[in-house]
Write an enzyme that holds these catalytic residues in place. Structure first.
Site, mmCIF file in Angstrom:
data_model
loop_
_atom_site.group_PDB
_atom_site.id
_atom_site.type_symbol
_atom_site.label_atom_id
_atom_site.label_comp_id
_atom_site.label_asym_id
_atom_site.label_seq_id
_atom_site.Cartn_x
_atom_site.Cartn_y
_atom_site.Cartn_z
ATOM 1 N N HIS A 307 0.846 -1.199 0.000
ATOM 2 C CA HIS A 307 0.000 0.000 0.000
ATOM 3 C C HIS A 307 0.875 1.241 0.000
ATOM 4 O O HIS A 307 1.941 1.257 0.608
ATOM 5 C CB HIS A 307 -0.892 0.016 1.251
ATOM 6 C CG HIS A 307 -2.046 0.947 1.129
ATOM 7 N ND1 HIS A 307 -1.942 2.289 1.390
ATOM 8 C CD2 HIS A 307 -3.309 0.730 0.727
ATOM 9 C CE1 HIS A 307 -3.119 2.858 1.180
ATOM 10 N NE2 HIS A 307 -3.971 1.947 0.767
ATOM 11 N N ASP A 364 -7.959 -5.121 -0.163
ATOM 12 C CA ASP A 364 -8.446 -5.990 -1.253
ATOM 13 C C ASP A 364 -8.092 -7.449 -1.079
ATOM 14 O O ASP A 364 -8.574 -8.293 -1.838
ATOM 15 C CB ASP A 364 -7.859 -5.477 -2.580
ATOM 16 C CG ASP A 364 -8.421 -4.109 -2.931
ATOM 17 O OD1 ASP A 364 -7.626 -3.190 -3.204
ATOM 18 O OD2 ASP A 364 -9.660 -3.950 -2.874
HETATM 19 C C1 SDX Z 1 -6.180 0.169 -2.999
HETATM 20 O O1 SDX Z 1 -4.314 4.602 -2.073
HETATM 21 C C2 SDX Z 1 -5.269 4.000 -1.435
HETATM 22 O O2 SDX Z 1 -5.673 4.366 -0.343
HETATM 23 C C3 SDX Z 1 -5.862 2.834 -2.207
HETATM 24 C C4 SDX Z 1 -6.906 2.003 -1.463
HETATM 25 C C5 SDX Z 1 -8.171 2.804 -1.175
HETATM 26 O O3 SDX Z 1 -8.883 2.470 -0.218
HETATM 27 O O4 SDX Z 1 -8.502 3.697 -1.993
HETATM 28 O O5 SDX Z 1 -6.368 1.563 -0.225
HETATM 29 C C6 SDX Z 1 -7.320 0.790 -2.281
HETATM 30 O O6 SDX Z 1 -5.927 0.519 -4.115
HETATM 31 C C7 SDX Z 1 -5.331 -0.855 -2.284
HETATM 32 C C8 SDX Z 1 -4.130 -1.368 -3.141
HETATM 33 C C9 SDX Z 1 -4.637 -2.468 -4.086
HETATM 34 N N1 SDX Z 1 -3.562 -2.839 -5.042
HETATM 35 C C10 SDX Z 1 -2.944 -4.032 -4.980
HETATM 36 O O7 SDX Z 1 -3.116 -4.852 -4.078
HETATM 37 C C11 SDX Z 1 -1.967 -4.297 -6.132
HETATM 38 C C12 SDX Z 1 -0.662 -4.909 -5.582
HETATM 39 N N2 SDX Z 1 0.041 -3.828 -4.817
HETATM 40 C C13 SDX Z 1 1.024 -3.071 -5.545
HETATM 41 O O8 SDX Z 1 0.858 -2.943 -6.923
HETATM 42 C C14 SDX Z 1 1.531 -1.843 -4.774
HETATM 43 O O9 SDX Z 1 1.805 -2.264 -3.501
HETATM 44 C C15 SDX Z 1 0.663 -0.598 -4.714
HETATM 45 C C16 SDX Z 1 0.245 -0.144 -6.061
HETATM 46 C C17 SDX Z 1 -0.541 -0.832 -3.857
HETATM 47 C C18 SDX Z 1 1.501 0.502 -4.050
HETATM 48 O O10 SDX Z 1 2.535 0.767 -4.906
HETATM 49 P P1 SDX Z 1 3.689 1.849 -4.556
HETATM 50 O O11 SDX Z 1 3.385 2.562 -3.291
HETATM 51 O O12 SDX Z 1 3.910 2.659 -5.792
HETATM 52 O O13 SDX Z 1 4.904 0.961 -4.257
HETATM 53 P P2 SDX Z 1 5.885 0.327 -5.352
HETATM 54 O O14 SDX Z 1 5.058 -0.233 -6.485
HETATM 55 O O15 SDX Z 1 6.922 1.335 -5.677
HETATM 56 O O16 SDX Z 1 6.519 -0.902 -4.550
HETATM 57 C C19 SDX Z 1 7.602 -0.687 -3.622
HETATM 58 C C20 SDX Z 1 8.388 -1.999 -3.676
HETATM 59 C C21 SDX Z 1 8.824 -2.386 -5.098
HETATM 60 O O17 SDX Z 1 9.969 -3.199 -4.976
HETATM 61 P P3 SDX Z 1 11.469 -2.486 -5.206
HETATM 62 O O18 SDX Z 1 11.392 -1.825 -6.574
HETATM 63 O O19 SDX Z 1 11.625 -1.519 -4.072
HETATM 64 O O20 SDX Z 1 12.418 -3.657 -5.176
HETATM 65 O O21 SDX Z 1 7.575 -3.096 -3.225
HETATM 66 C C22 SDX Z 1 7.377 -4.015 -4.301
HETATM 67 C C23 SDX Z 1 7.715 -3.286 -5.582
HETATM 68 O O22 SDX Z 1 8.153 -4.199 -6.578
HETATM 69 N N3 SDX Z 1 5.965 -4.396 -4.252
HETATM 70 C C24 SDX Z 1 5.495 -5.634 -4.416
HETATM 71 C C25 SDX Z 1 4.102 -5.531 -4.234
HETATM 72 N N4 SDX Z 1 3.763 -4.267 -3.979
HETATM 73 C C26 SDX Z 1 4.921 -3.563 -3.985
HETATM 74 N N5 SDX Z 1 6.110 -6.795 -4.690
HETATM 75 C C27 SDX Z 1 5.323 -7.899 -4.794
HETATM 76 N N6 SDX Z 1 3.960 -7.904 -4.643
HETATM 77 C C28 SDX Z 1 3.334 -6.725 -4.360
HETATM 78 N N7 SDX Z 1 2.023 -6.699 -4.176
#
Ligand code: SDX
Length: 428
Positions: A307, A364
């Site tokens: 998140h 989610d």
């Molecule tokens: C919602 O914003 C809100 O409040 C949203 C929400 C709401 O109520 O409105 O809470 C609802 O959207 C919840 C999130 C639902 N999405 C998912 O579950 C999709 C999977 N999660 C990711 O795609 C990600 O965690 C996000 C999009 C939620 C957040 O992304 P960020 O903050 O941009 O973080 P990032 O993508 O830069 O990740 C940081 C690191 C990365 O690794 P490094 O490059 O540092 O090595 O963490 C890794 C990412 O690769 N990473 C994951 C991961 N999520 C982040 N690795 C594996 N699986 C994951 N799910």
């Protein structure tokens, strides 16, 4: 003495005011930066940038705190109802009994949608994803209520638009589902409460009586509360920026529905179930999929994890996980993907990759398991998120309009060609 930040660039220094929120969050106010220094800031995804000041919802990502107008999500999920939470978010206070009864009655008597919307619905082939249909039907309300287009409409007029939308969204959502499966639509039953009415419009079929299971209606009401607002997330920021151009409430919410659809945002709840079912079909080896989630060369992500704000447990995920156990137990359902989800969570919570990146289950991760137990089809999961988020979107749009915020128009750093002279095609 007001707190200030000093920015030094070369031999010049610029003082910028520090803004402090009611929970002592601090921000550097850069609204005068370009005028005084010619500089802008750059922050793709706005990870470090506040777009507004808001009194609606407070998150503390480190402590896993979520409050709507100061009330904790735990209290509201346990003691309130979705329509009462909608009132709280939109009007800023919990309603007194008479006001709430009036509010509920007004919502109940606006649930019907214009028969001509059926013609729009008929234009969508069966199997159309309900999110695309829903966004279109919400936008179509601008045609049936042209007075809603007036950006400077009276407060009473805006309030009528708000109540119409809260009342009609469940009807449009249920009709989008019936269109997807090629079934005839059901009309609202004003004798029922908000969630029961939605469930009946979703699942009633001609020539059969449909009785709403109170366990299912109550679980749905709790889920909608948990999704009702979440400060400046992607879809809410979309609603605010569209509304900042003085586009109507309906146009702004239609845009928010589209932003929510993405699998990185609200679409994640559908992606989680599809992921869990994929793991189940592939033999249920959770360790194999944890390795894929950590492999930079593998596009697989553990959907429902991570998140932008919560770097601790998403408080909603905790409540939903317990509700999932309760609902499946009460309904006597044994869903194997719940065990796969718990297995993934158990490994992730002690795995260095996830712990280091502070990746925890978000709202989610478990919600799809409950929706499935309630009989909601996977294609409708993100629609359920939109139903829950509607009062939050409305409250944020209303706050932005009442605060007379300027049109949202970010700047950029240009990285393209410098000036080039045009060469006619016969000389290229
Ligand atoms: C919602 O914003 C809100 O409040 C949203 C929400 C709401 O109520 O409105 O809470 C609802 O959207 C919840 C999130 C639902 N999405 C998912 O579950 C999709 C999977 N999660 C990711 O795609 C990600 O965690 C996000 C999009 C939620 C957040 O992304 P960020 O903050 O941009 O973080 P990032 O993508 O830069 O990740 C940081 C690191 C990365 O690794 P490094 O490059 O540092 O090595 O963490 C890794 C990412 O690769 N990473 C994951 C991961 N999520 C982040 N690795 C594996 N699986 C994951 N799910």
């Amino acid at each position: 003495m007001a707190e200030k930040a000093t920015l030094t660039v070369g031999d010049k220094s610029y003082e910028l005011p520090i803004v402090t929120g009611t929970e002592n969050e601090k921000a550097i106010d850069i609204s005068s930066l370009r005028a005084s220094s010619g500089l802008i800031t750059l922050d793709p995804g706005y990870k470090n940038t506040g777009s507004t000041s808001s009194a609606i919802t407070f998150l503390d990502g480190e402590k896993g705190i979520l409050r709507y107008r100061g009330y904790s999500i735990e209290d509201l999920a346990e003691k309130s109802s979705f329509l009462e939470v909608a009132y709280l978010l939109i009007y800023g206070n919990l309603p007194e009994k008479n006001d709430f009864e009036t509010f509920k009655s007004e919502i109940t008597h606006h649930t019907l949608i214009h028969e001509d919307i059926k013609s729009i619905l008929d234009g969508f082939p069966s199997n159309s994803h309900p999110m695309g249909v829903l966004s279109s039907l919400v936008s179509s309300l601008t045609a049936f209520y042209p007075e809603s287009l007036d950006p400077n409409r009276s407060a009473i007029g805006v309030d009528l638009s708000i109540k119409r939308l809260i009342a009609k969204l469940p009807t449009m959502a249920a009709w989008a589902f019936k269109n997807e499966i090629g079934h005839p639509v059901n009309y609202p039953d004003n004798r029922l409460d908000y969630c029961s009415n939605f469930l009946k419009m979703m699942f009633a079929v001609p020539s059969e009586d449909y009785e709403v299971d109170p366990v299912i209606a109550n679980a749905l009401d709790k889920l909608l509360i948990l999704h009702a607002d979440h400060e400046q997330n992607c879809s809410t920021s979309t609603v605010r920026i569209v509304g900042s151009s003085h586009a109507s409430l309906y146009a702004s919410i239609a845009a928010g529905i589209s932003a929510l659809w993405g699998p990185l945002h609200g679409g994640a709840n559908q992606a989680v179930i599809e992921m869990l079912e994929g793991i189940k079909r592939d033999g249920g080896d959770v360790n194999k999929y944890m390795a894929k989630a950590k492999d930079k060369n593998d596009p697989f992500r553990l959907m429902g994890f991570g998140h932008r704000v919560y770097k601790n447990f998403d408080p909603r995920a905790k409540i939903i996980k317990k509700a999932a156990d309760d609902v499946l137990d009460k309904l006597g359902i044994d869903d194997p993907v719940l065990e796969i989800a718990k297995g993934l969570e158990e490994i992730a919570l002690r795995d260095e990759y996830f712990v280091e990146r502070k990746l925890y289950p978000n709202v989610d991760f478990y919600s799809g398991i409950i929706y499935r137990a309630l009989g909601i089809p996977t294609s409708m999961f993100t629609v359920m998120f939109a139903l829950g988020r509607l009062p939050g979107w409305i409250a944020q749009w209303k706050e932005m309009r009442e605060n007379k915020e300027p049109i949202g128009r970010p700047r950029q750093v240009y990285t393209g060609n410098q000036k080039v002279d045009f060469v006619p095609i016969d000389k290229r």
